[in-house]
Design a protein around this motif. Structure first.
Motif, PDB file in Angstrom:
ATOM      1  N   GLU A  47       0.721  -1.165  -0.004  1.00  0.00           N
ATOM      2  CA  GLU A  47       0.196   0.037  -0.016  1.00  0.00           C
ATOM      3  C   GLU A  47       0.934   1.095  -0.013  1.00  0.00           C
ATOM      4  O   GLU A  47       0.410   2.299  -0.689  1.00  0.00           O
ATOM      5  CB  GLU A  47      -0.916  -0.099   1.260  1.00  0.00           C
ATOM      6  N   LEU A  48       2.007   1.201   0.749  1.00  0.00           N
ATOM      7  CA  LEU A  48       2.929   2.551   0.731  1.00  0.00           C
ATOM      8  C   LEU A  48       3.317   2.713  -0.603  1.00  0.00           C
ATOM      9  O   LEU A  48       3.747   3.734  -1.119  1.00  0.00           O
ATOM     10  CB  LEU A  48       3.979   2.407   1.862  1.00  0.00           C
ATOM     11  N   LEU A  49       3.899   1.521  -1.207  1.00  0.00           N
ATOM     12  CA  LEU A  49       4.390   1.705  -2.726  1.00  0.00           C
ATOM     13  C   LEU A  49       3.371   2.301  -3.603  1.00  0.00           C
ATOM     14  O   LEU A  49       3.736   3.034  -4.574  1.00  0.00           O
ATOM     15  CB  LEU A  49       4.858   0.353  -3.238  1.00  0.00           C
ATOM     16  N   ARG A  50       2.343   1.678  -3.436  1.00  0.00           N
ATOM     17  CA  ARG A  50       1.011   2.353  -4.183  1.00  0.00           C
ATOM     18  C   ARG A  50       0.740   3.809  -3.960  1.00  0.00           C
ATOM     19  O   ARG A  50       0.527   4.613  -4.721  1.00  0.00           O
ATOM     20  CB  ARG A  50      -0.320   1.596  -4.084  1.00  0.00           C
ATOM     21  N   ALA A  51       0.817   4.250  -2.655  1.00  0.00           N
ATOM     22  CA  ALA A  51       0.948   5.580  -2.182  1.00  0.00           C
ATOM     23  C   ALA A  51       1.747   6.351  -3.004  1.00  0.00           C
ATOM     24  O   ALA A  51       1.510   7.639  -3.152  1.00  0.00           O
ATOM     25  CB  ALA A  51       0.861   5.665  -0.837  1.00  0.00           C
ATOM     26  N   ILE A  52       2.843   6.089  -3.263  1.00  0.00           N
ATOM     27  CA  ILE A  52       3.889   6.811  -3.694  1.00  0.00           C
ATOM     28  C   ILE A  52       3.945   6.940  -5.223  1.00  0.00           C
ATOM     29  O   ILE A  52       4.743   7.757  -5.764  1.00  0.00           O
ATOM     30  CB  ILE A  52       5.307   6.678  -3.195  1.00  0.00           C
ATOM     31  N   ALA A  53       3.198   6.117  -5.896  1.00  0.00           N
ATOM     32  CA  ALA A  53       3.246   5.861  -7.333  1.00  0.00           C
ATOM     33  C   ALA A  53       3.178   7.395  -8.001  1.00  0.00           C
ATOM     34  O   ALA A  53       3.908   7.737  -8.869  1.00  0.00           O
ATOM     35  CB  ALA A  53       2.320   5.071  -7.946  1.00  0.00           C
ATOM     36  N   PRO A  54       2.272   8.200  -7.587  1.00  0.00           N
ATOM     37  CA  PRO A  54       2.289   9.767  -8.053  1.00  0.00           C
ATOM     38  C   PRO A  54       3.440  10.721  -7.996  1.00  0.00           C
ATOM     39  O   PRO A  54       3.713  11.458  -8.519  1.00  0.00           O
ATOM     40  CB  PRO A  54       1.033  10.125  -7.552  1.00  0.00           C
ATOM     41  N   THR A 110       8.917   5.915   6.613  1.00  0.00           N
ATOM     42  CA  THR A 110       9.934   6.898   6.276  1.00  0.00           C
ATOM     43  C   THR A 110      10.535   6.412   5.120  1.00  0.00           C
ATOM     44  O   THR A 110      11.255   7.181   4.353  1.00  0.00           O
ATOM     45  CB  THR A 110      10.896   6.741   7.468  1.00  0.00           C
ATOM     46  N   SER A 111      10.686   5.054   4.646  1.00  0.00           N
ATOM     47  CA  SER A 111      11.498   4.786   3.589  1.00  0.00           C
ATOM     48  C   SER A 111      10.507   5.028   2.233  1.00  0.00           C
ATOM     49  O   SER A 111      11.246   5.599   1.412  1.00  0.00           O
ATOM     50  CB  SER A 111      11.675   3.097   3.780  1.00  0.00           C
ATOM     51  N   ALA A 112       9.342   4.923   2.379  1.00  0.00           N
ATOM     52  CA  ALA A 112       8.378   5.540   1.167  1.00  0.00           C
ATOM     53  C   ALA A 112       8.709   6.956   0.974  1.00  0.00           C
ATOM     54  O   ALA A 112       8.766   7.169  -0.292  1.00  0.00           O
ATOM     55  CB  ALA A 112       7.128   5.138   1.576  1.00  0.00           C
ATOM     56  N   GLU A 113       8.796   7.829   2.133  1.00  0.00           N
ATOM     57  CA  GLU A 113       9.015   9.115   1.880  1.00  0.00           C
ATOM     58  C   GLU A 113      10.378   9.477   1.268  1.00  0.00           C
ATOM     59  O   GLU A 113      10.717  10.237   0.386  1.00  0.00           O
ATOM     60  CB  GLU A 113       8.831   9.845   3.230  1.00  0.00           C
ATOM     61  N   ALA A 114      11.315   8.721   1.550  1.00  0.00           N
ATOM     62  CA  ALA A 114      12.723   8.760   1.152  1.00  0.00           C
ATOM     63  C   ALA A 114      12.912   8.461  -0.297  1.00  0.00           C
ATOM     64  O   ALA A 114      13.699   8.963  -1.113  1.00  0.00           O
ATOM     65  CB  ALA A 114      13.694   7.938   1.803  1.00  0.00           C
ATOM     66  N   ALA A 124      22.061   7.967   1.554  1.00  0.00           N
ATOM     67  CA  ALA A 124      20.714   8.001   1.705  1.00  0.00           C
ATOM     68  C   ALA A 124      19.878   6.878   1.249  1.00  0.00           C
ATOM     69  O   ALA A 124      18.957   6.443   1.678  1.00  0.00           O
ATOM     70  CB  ALA A 124      20.322   9.400   0.893  1.00  0.00           C
ATOM     71  N   TRP A 125      20.627   6.523   0.024  1.00  0.00           N
ATOM     72  CA  TRP A 125      19.645   5.257  -0.541  1.00  0.00           C
ATOM     73  C   TRP A 125      19.926   3.907   0.411  1.00  0.00           C
ATOM     74  O   TRP A 125      18.848   3.256   0.620  1.00  0.00           O
ATOM     75  CB  TRP A 125      20.367   4.945  -1.929  1.00  0.00           C
ATOM     76  N   GLN A 126      20.847   3.939   1.135  1.00  0.00           N
ATOM     77  CA  GLN A 126      21.175   2.923   1.977  1.00  0.00           C
ATOM     78  C   GLN A 126      20.155   2.812   3.158  1.00  0.00           C
ATOM     79  O   GLN A 126      19.488   1.937   3.560  1.00  0.00           O
ATOM     80  CB  GLN A 126      22.564   2.807   2.444  1.00  0.00           C
ATOM     81  N   ALA A 127      19.772   4.187   3.776  1.00  0.00           N
ATOM     82  CA  ALA A 127      18.977   4.395   4.697  1.00  0.00           C
ATOM     83  C   ALA A 127      17.523   4.181   4.397  1.00  0.00           C
ATOM     84  O   ALA A 127      16.734   3.664   5.139  1.00  0.00           O
ATOM     85  CB  ALA A 127      18.918   6.029   5.203  1.00  0.00           C
ATOM     86  N   MET A 128      17.115   4.353   3.218  1.00  0.00           N
ATOM     87  CA  MET A 128      15.921   4.153   2.429  1.00  0.00           C
ATOM     88  C   MET A 128      15.646   2.633   2.367  1.00  0.00           C
ATOM     89  O   MET A 128      14.731   2.215   2.606  1.00  0.00           O
ATOM     90  CB  MET A 128      15.844   4.616   0.899  1.00  0.00           C
ATOM     91  N   LEU A 129      16.642   1.893   1.931  1.00  0.00           N
ATOM     92  CA  LEU A 129      16.472   0.419   1.767  1.00  0.00           C
ATOM     93  C   LEU A 129      16.490  -0.161   3.508  1.00  0.00           C
ATOM     94  O   LEU A 129      15.890  -1.164   3.593  1.00  0.00           O
ATOM     95  CB  LEU A 129      17.936  -0.170   1.121  1.00  0.00           C
ATOM     96  N   ARG A 130      17.293   0.142   4.309  1.00  0.00           N
ATOM     97  CA  ARG A 130      17.255  -0.226   5.552  1.00  0.00           C
ATOM     98  C   ARG A 130      15.960  -0.024   6.099  1.00  0.00           C
ATOM     99  O   ARG A 130      15.443  -0.966   6.964  1.00  0.00           O
ATOM    100  CB  ARG A 130      18.402   0.661   6.458  1.00  0.00           C
ATOM    101  N   ASP A 131      15.296   1.170   5.949  1.00  0.00           N
ATOM    102  CA  ASP A 131      13.977   1.476   6.544  1.00  0.00           C
ATOM    103  C   ASP A 131      12.895   0.850   5.833  1.00  0.00           C
ATOM    104  O   ASP A 131      11.828   0.780   6.321  1.00  0.00           O
ATOM    105  CB  ASP A 131      13.682   2.896   6.755  1.00  0.00           C
ATOM    106  N   GLY A 132      12.972   0.157   4.765  1.00  0.00           N
ATOM    107  CA  GLY A 132      12.206  -0.284   3.837  1.00  0.00           C
ATOM    108  C   GLY A 132      12.306  -2.070   4.174  1.00  0.00           C
ATOM    109  O   GLY A 132      11.732  -2.404   4.947  1.00  0.00           O
ATOM    110  N   ALA A 133      13.187  -2.594   3.155  1.00  0.00           N
ATOM    111  CA  ALA A 133      13.336  -4.089   3.226  1.00  0.00           C
ATOM    112  C   ALA A 133      13.890  -4.244   4.263  1.00  0.00           C
ATOM    113  O   ALA A 133      13.261  -5.541   4.819  1.00  0.00           O
ATOM    114  CB  ALA A 133      14.314  -4.303   1.984  1.00  0.00           C
ATOM    115  N   GLY A 134      14.775  -3.700   4.883  1.00  0.00           N
ATOM    116  CA  GLY A 134      15.408  -4.084   6.208  1.00  0.00           C
ATOM    117  C   GLY A 134      14.450  -4.084   7.397  1.00  0.00           C
ATOM    118  O   GLY A 134      14.348  -5.258   8.190  1.00  0.00           O
ATOM    119  N   ALA A 135      13.726  -2.929   7.332  1.00  0.00           N
ATOM    120  CA  ALA A 135      12.639  -2.942   8.553  1.00  0.00           C
ATOM    121  C   ALA A 135      11.551  -3.940   8.481  1.00  0.00           C
ATOM    122  O   ALA A 135      10.997  -4.491   9.496  1.00  0.00           O
ATOM    123  CB  ALA A 135      11.924  -1.652   8.798  1.00  0.00           C
TER     124      ALA A 135
END
Length: 262
Positions: A47-54, A110-114, A124-135
């Motif tokens: 759902e978060l990935l769908r939310a950021i599609a726009p 937070t990852s979706a926002e990033a 920044a990319w690593q933080a995005m992945l850590r908060d996404g797939a990692g979390a």
């Protein structure tokens, strides 16, 4: 749970989880008692990935619309907005009673926002992945009962987070041409560097053998290893039988090991 139109909550959950067949397969080997919460976590990610599609449109209205949707989810997960979504009550119940840390779930937002922000900064990319797939993978461990307040279990959660990041990097590498066409936030470097980053996380995840009862939460590492070895050769294609069998065999081993007397 609420419904959308004629769609029941169960149908909504199935639809959202089906968008992540890799991790859906992995979750099937988790204890039945935690599978509903684990599927809800996968559904939230979808759902978060769908939310950021726009937000990938590049237009001003695109990112703003994405941020509004993400803020809505943040408020739902923080408990300041009514949970008017099919998966929200199950997620909030998992936070309240199932061991899932609220902070872990909010990291997905937070990852979706990033990802909407993007950028060319590797950290920044690593933080995005850590908060996404990692979390996401850390959350699976929490649902299995891992407690970050206990040092030994906190170390296992860190390993699971590395599993998630390795899987995320491998999946990105595997689908790199397709994701680029979708405007996704890609690794800001060379393909070989992305592979090396994924392999480093995979090594971290495997540095210490996981206790048997929690190994099932590390099943995405099976796919990460295979994806990182192949690269973009299967971009846009569905998983082959070999990948699925590898996960299933590893899942069955995990189940047998977890069932053995301590």
């Amino acid at each position: 749970m609420t419904t959308t139109g004629q769609e029941t909550a169960e149908q909504a959950m199935a639809r959202m989880v089906a968008a992540d067949p890799d991790r859906q397969l992995c979750v099937r080997f988790m204890p039945a008692s935690v599978q509903p919460q684990a599927y809800a976590l996968l559904a939230l990610r979808h759902e978060l990935l769908r939310a950021i599609a726009p937000g990938r449109s590049g237009a001003v209205a695109g990112p703003m619309a994405a941020y509004v949707r993400l803020q809505w989810w943040r408020e739902v997960l923080e408990g300041t907005r009514r949970p008017e979504h099919a998966i929200a009550p199950l997620l909030l119940n998992a936070v309240a009673h199932g061991g899932l840390a609220r902070g872990t779930v909010l990291r997905l937002v937070t990852s979706a926002e990033a990802e909407v922000e993007g950028g060319a900064d590797v950290l920044a990319w690593q933080a995005m992945l850590r908060d996404g797939a990692g979390a996401l993978q850390r959350g699976m461990g929490e649902l299995l009962g891992l407690d970050s307040q206990q040092p030994a279990q906190a170390a296992v959660l860190d390993q699971l987070e590395a599993v998630g990041m390795a899987y995320g990097a491998g999946s990105m590498l595997r689908h790199l041409p397709v994701l680029a066409g979708q405007g996704r936030y890609l690794y800001p470097g060379m393909e070989a560097e992305l592979r090396q980053a994924g392999l480093a996380w995979l090594e971290t995840a495997r540095a210490t053998p996981l206790p048997p009862r929690w190994r099932v939460a590390a099943l995405p590492a099976v796919l990460a290893r295979r994806d990182l070895a192949r690269g973009v050769a299967q971009a846009g294609r569905a998983r082959g039988l070999g990948d699925r069998l590898a996960v299933m065999l590893a899942g069955l081993r995990c189940a047998r090991q977890a069932a053995r007397p301590a």
